[in-house]
Design an enzyme around this catalytic site. Structure first.
Site, mmCIF file in Angstrom:
data_model
loop_
_atom_site.group_PDB
_atom_site.id
_atom_site.type_symbol
_atom_site.label_atom_id
_atom_site.label_comp_id
_atom_site.label_asym_id
_atom_site.label_seq_id
_atom_site.Cartn_x
_atom_site.Cartn_y
_atom_site.Cartn_z
ATOM 1 N N ASP A 39 0.816 -1.218 0.000
ATOM 2 C CA ASP A 39 0.000 0.000 0.000
ATOM 3 C C ASP A 39 0.849 1.266 0.000
ATOM 4 O OD1 ASP A 39 0.728 -0.424 2.666
ATOM 5 O OD2 ASP A 39 -1.206 0.200 3.487
ATOM 6 N N SER A 70 -11.888 5.405 27.112
ATOM 7 C CA SER A 70 -11.949 4.074 26.510
ATOM 8 C C SER A 70 -12.287 3.037 27.562
ATOM 9 C CB SER A 70 -10.621 3.703 25.856
ATOM 10 O OG SER A 70 -10.632 2.340 25.455
ATOM 11 N N LEU A 128 -4.600 -6.619 13.044
ATOM 12 C CA LEU A 128 -5.964 -6.591 12.515
ATOM 13 C C LEU A 128 -6.531 -5.167 12.486
ATOM 14 C CD1 LEU A 128 -7.237 -9.783 14.373
ATOM 15 C CD2 LEU A 128 -6.369 -9.608 12.031
ATOM 16 N N ASP A 175 -5.461 0.139 5.684
ATOM 17 C CA ASP A 175 -6.240 -0.206 6.876
ATOM 18 C C ASP A 175 -7.437 0.722 7.061
ATOM 19 O OD1 ASP A 175 -4.251 -2.035 7.179
ATOM 20 O OD2 ASP A 175 -3.350 -1.104 8.945
#
Length: 387
Positions: A39, A70, A128, A175
């Protein structure tokens, strides 16, 4: 499921900030089927979104204050002033959402402040894209609340800028684009040069197959130096070959290009991976479009060998997943993500999944490695508003 999550996150927002959020949004992590480290070389990638998401409850403020919390990090609410946000000033998790706000303001968008509560099911450090999910969900929420009318690919660009400049991690565009733009039941064929996209049907269950993700539990960080070294090496290769990016080196002309690099052995290896990986992405697209899904298995294996031997970003745990899966009857397997840990994927016939999972788990135990986390990856929807 999403409604229940939205309600939980909204309720926690109310406890933290003493008011209802104006909405709740979700953005997924991703698995890259093929196309690794291409990329930032203007090449081709093919990710799909996971069902695992970062979820944000958000409300606007008008006083130039950003408050962040969070569920997944110990500690209370972090309060920041928008005018004080500056690149690489924050080494905590808050740099990701704060960086998005900074990037939006730098681009001329009138963000006046926000209260944000976040919760994520995307495994952190597993390759991920947990950070991209965090960025995209904040960007989408602010896009909606402040009526910015930015499209998915534009949000992805701003999120990439936030991570490159504000966080200081030299990541490519894949991503964030995957999180913002993927569709359920499809893989996203993305040209990272012009951001053109094509949704490729990828419904493995309908064909009696499954794709497993094996999180090796080996944590990696893109901000560390090895990723940057690979990127710099690719840029050096492009300079030596007189092209704008390695994307411009044709597969048919690879041998000639490698010969021109002479004794630059490390650069030769990096160039060889990028050029062959772009060809592998195109081959996978062709196979999927012609209904030959099982035939992508060997292409995945080729990709792992290239990442292991040429790009040199695998690790013993990733290699063990791939070798064990293939020995146990998998159709294909490779590491996925930035490397130096993280996850591997396994393409398998449905009846073989349990045996392959057992073999990988036992192999890790025999090697003295931390037990891996294995789960099925189902191509899922991209970023969206939940309520």
């Amino acid at each position: 499921m999403s409604e229940a999550v939205a309600e939980t996150v909204a309720a926690r927002f109310g406890e933290l900030y003493g008011a209802e959020p104006e909405g709740v949004w979700a953005a997924p992590g991703r698995v890259n089927l093929i196309g690794e480290h291409t990329d930032y070389n203007d090449g081709f990638v093919m990710p799909f979104a996971l069902p695992h998401t970062a979820v944000a409850a958000v409300a606007r403020r008008a006083d130039g204050v950003l408050r962040l919390h969070s569920q997944d990090v110990e500690g209370g609410v972090t309060e920041l002033r928008l005018d004080d946000l500056s690149p690489e000033s924050d080494k905590n998790w808050t740099a990701y959402p704060a960086g998005v706000v900074w990037a939006l303001r730098e681009a001329g968008h009138a963000i006046t402040g926000a209260d944000i509560h976040l919760a994520s099911t995307v495994p952190s450090g597993a390759g991920l894209s947990s950070s991209a999910a965090l960025e995209v969900v904040v960007a989408l929420a602010l896009n909606d609340l402040f009526s910015l009318r930015l499209r998915g690919w534009q949000l992805a660009r701003l999120c990439q800028r936030a991570e490159n400049v504000y966080v200081g991690a030299p990541v490519g565009i894949m991503d964030q684009t995957a999180s913002a733009c993927c569709e359920a039941g499809h893989a996203l064929f993305l040209d990272t040069r012009d951001l053109s996209q094509k949704q490729i049907p990828f419904d493995l269950a309908a064909e009696g197959m499954r794709l497993l993700v094996v999180d090796t539990q080996v944590k990696h960080s893109h901000s560390e130096g090895e990723y940057g070294k690979r990127r710099a090496g690719c840029e050096k290769g492009a300079d030596l070959l007189g092209v704008n990016a390695l994307r411009d080196v044709p597969y048919a002309g690879l041998d000639e290009a490698l010969a021109r690099l002479g004794d630059e052995e490390e650069v030769r290896r990096l160039v060889r991976h990028i050029v062959t990986e772009n060809e592998r992405v195109e081959r996978v697209v062709s196979l999927l479009e012609s209904g030959e899904t099982r035939a992508i298995g060997p292409v995945l294996v080729e990709g792992h060998a290239s990442l292991r031997d040429d790009f040199r970003i695998s690790c013993p745990e990733l290699d063990l997943v791939v070798d064990t899966a293939l020995a146990s009857g998998a159709l294909g397997s490779r590491m996925t993500g930035g490397g130096f840990g993280g996850s591997a994927i396994i393409l398998a016939e449905e009846p073989d999944v349990d045996a392959i999972t057992k073999a990988v788990t036992e192999a890790f135990a025999a090697a003295g490695f931390t037990a891996p986390r294995v789960f099925e990856a189902v191509p899922s929807a991209g970023a969206r508003r939940l309520r």
